[in-house]
Enzyme design. Structure first.
Site, PDB file in Angstrom:
ATOM      1  N   ASP A  12      -6.387  31.456 -46.961  1.00 40.04           N
ATOM      2  CA  ASP A  12      -7.053  30.177 -46.784  1.00 40.04           C
ATOM      3  C   ASP A  12      -8.281  30.238 -47.705  1.00 40.04           C
ATOM      4  O   ASP A  12      -8.683  31.325 -48.134  1.00 40.04           O
ATOM      5  CB  ASP A  12      -7.463  30.024 -45.310  1.00 40.04           C
ATOM      6  CG  ASP A  12      -8.345  28.830 -45.081  1.00 40.04           C
ATOM      7  OD1 ASP A  12      -7.949  27.730 -45.491  1.00 40.04           O
ATOM      8  OD2 ASP A  12      -9.441  28.994 -44.512  1.00 40.04           O
ATOM      9  N   ASP A  14     -11.574  27.803 -47.687  1.00 45.09           N
ATOM     10  CA  ASP A  14     -12.883  27.547 -47.066  1.00 45.09           C
ATOM     11  C   ASP A  14     -13.100  28.493 -45.889  1.00 45.09           C
ATOM     12  O   ASP A  14     -12.333  28.472 -44.929  1.00 45.09           O
ATOM     13  CB  ASP A  14     -12.941  26.096 -46.540  1.00 45.09           C
ATOM     14  CG  ASP A  14     -12.776  25.072 -47.658  1.00 45.09           C
ATOM     15  OD1 ASP A  14     -13.377  25.250 -48.720  1.00 45.09           O
ATOM     16  OD2 ASP A  14     -12.036  24.083 -47.448  1.00 45.09           O
ATOM     17  N   GLY A  49     -10.782  24.166 -40.615  1.00 44.41           N
ATOM     18  CA  GLY A  49      -9.365  24.269 -40.972  1.00 44.41           C
ATOM     19  C   GLY A  49      -8.544  23.009 -40.789  1.00 44.41           C
ATOM     20  O   GLY A  49      -7.404  22.952 -41.217  1.00 44.41           O
ATOM     21  N   VAL A  50      -9.108  21.986 -40.126  1.00 47.63           N
ATOM     22  CA  VAL A  50      -8.303  20.777 -39.913  1.00 47.63           C
ATOM     23  C   VAL A  50      -8.586  19.735 -41.008  1.00 47.63           C
ATOM     24  O   VAL A  50      -9.612  19.776 -41.670  1.00 47.63           O
ATOM     25  CB  VAL A  50      -8.481  20.170 -38.496  1.00 47.63           C
ATOM     26  CG1 VAL A  50      -8.092  21.168 -37.414  1.00 47.63           C
ATOM     27  CG2 VAL A  50      -9.889  19.673 -38.270  1.00 47.63           C
ATOM     28  N   LYS A 118      -8.179  18.734 -50.090  1.00 49.28           N
ATOM     29  CA  LYS A 118      -7.782  18.057 -51.328  1.00 49.28           C
ATOM     30  C   LYS A 118      -8.748  18.419 -52.456  1.00 49.28           C
ATOM     31  O   LYS A 118      -8.572  18.001 -53.588  1.00 49.28           O
ATOM     32  CB  LYS A 118      -7.726  16.547 -51.093  1.00 49.28           C
ATOM     33  CG  LYS A 118      -6.533  16.183 -50.225  1.00 49.28           C
ATOM     34  CD  LYS A 118      -6.369  14.705 -50.040  1.00 49.28           C
ATOM     35  CE  LYS A 118      -5.012  14.429 -49.386  1.00 49.28           C
ATOM     36  NZ  LYS A 118      -4.931  13.116 -48.775  1.00 49.28           N
ATOM     37  N   ASN A 119      -9.763  19.177 -52.132  1.00 52.87           N
ATOM     38  CA  ASN A 119     -10.716  19.643 -53.146  1.00 52.87           C
ATOM     39  C   ASN A 119     -10.431  21.082 -53.576  1.00 52.87           C
ATOM     40  O   ASN A 119     -11.228  21.678 -54.307  1.00 52.87           O
ATOM     41  CB  ASN A 119     -12.144  19.548 -52.597  1.00 52.87           C
ATOM     42  CG  ASN A 119     -12.570  18.102 -52.381  1.00 52.87           C
ATOM     43  OD1 ASN A 119     -12.600  17.326 -53.332  1.00 52.87           O
ATOM     44  ND2 ASN A 119     -12.852  17.733 -51.150  1.00 52.87           N
ATOM     45  N   ASP A 171      -9.577  31.913 -41.210  1.00 54.03           N
ATOM     46  CA  ASP A 171     -10.788  31.930 -40.385  1.00 54.03           C
ATOM     47  C   ASP A 171     -10.740  30.859 -39.288  1.00 54.03           C
ATOM     48  O   ASP A 171     -11.666  30.767 -38.492  1.00 54.03           O
ATOM     49  CB  ASP A 171     -12.038  31.674 -41.248  1.00 54.03           C
ATOM     50  CG  ASP A 171     -12.090  30.239 -41.754  1.00 54.03           C
ATOM     51  OD1 ASP A 171     -11.074  29.782 -42.311  1.00 54.03           O
ATOM     52  OD2 ASP A 171     -13.126  29.576 -41.567  1.00 54.03           O
TER      53      ASP A 171
END
Ligand code: BG6
Ligand code: MG
Length: 224
Positions: A12, A14, A49-50, A118-119, A171
């Site tokens: 993941d 972020d 995470g959402v 989306k970033n 995370d």
């Protein structure tokens, strides 16, 4: 004890490779303040995470808005976030993250990033880690976001690896659930209250050792 092959690591982004979770918080906080909605760091934990839309739904705490207002709010939050991203640099990589990815690659492990953001591509570019990755799965690749397993299954396909040979680093509670639903093993990074369902829990990647993780997790798996 069986030995289950591990061929790919899926990270993941972020909160795992970079500290952008703080920037997401600051951007949502600004929106919430403008809208007069109380929003604390603790509230923000539920957003980890959402997706952007689900984050807004949780932030609104039952307050009803039109679709047009929702779109405007998501756009505004993203504008604040993108402004902060323009300052992002390799200094925002979390301690030990790059070393860990490099060690995995040196062992012949495939490496992918799977984030519903989306970033994602902008963040990867600003962090300067694109060259270390075999594949990137982002919020444009799938329709169903975490805790749906789709993003991880997409990433496994992108690195040509069966899901049973993938290990995910996450995370977020929603991310741990998504990885388990994908039939993958998961290393949860953070407090057990958040990532305790993972196969292995570590505070972060700073002292994580590739060999140790492989040796622990190759005793756990789903027979192929
Ligand atoms: C996840 C973050 O990686 O991406 C969430 O943990 C964020 O906080 C989600 O809401 C969607 O990101 P974006 O950049 O598309 O708004
Ligand atoms: Mg995360």
């Amino acid at each position: 004890m069986g030995s289950y092959r591990i061929s790919a690591f899926i990270f993941d982004l972020d909160g795992v490779l970079t500290d952008t979770s703080e920037l997401h918080f600051l951007a949502w906080k600004r929106l919430a303040d403008e809208e007069g909605i109380p929003f604390t760091r603790q509230d923000n934990e539920a957003l980890r995470g959402v997706s952007r839309r689900e984050s807004l739904r949780r932030l609104l705490k039952g307050r009803s808005v039109t679709e047009e207002q929702a779109l405007e709010m998501m756009e505004r939050k993203n504008r604040y976030y993108r402004r902060m991203l323009s300052e992002l640099s390799p200094a925002n990589l979390l301690p030990g993250a790059v070393k860990f990815v490099e060690n995995a690659r040196n062992r012949g492990i495939k490496v992918a990033v799977a984030s519903v953001s989306k970033n994602t591509r902008v963040v990867i570019e600003r962090l300067g880690i694109g060259g270390l990755l075999d594949a990137v799965a982002d919020g444009y690749c799938v329709v169903n976001y975490k805790p749906s397993p789709d993003i991880f299954i997409f990433a496994a396909g992108a690195v040509g690896t069966p899901v049973s040979e993938c290990v995910v680093f996450e995370d977020a509670e929603a991310g741990v659930e998504a990885a388990l639903r994908a039939g993958m093993r998961v290393v949860g990074l953070g407090p057990t209250e958040r990532v305790g369902k993972a196969n292995l829990v570590l505070p972060d990647l700073s002292r994580a050792r590739v060999d140790e993780i492989i040796s622990i997790l190759s005793g756990t798996g789903i027979p192929a």
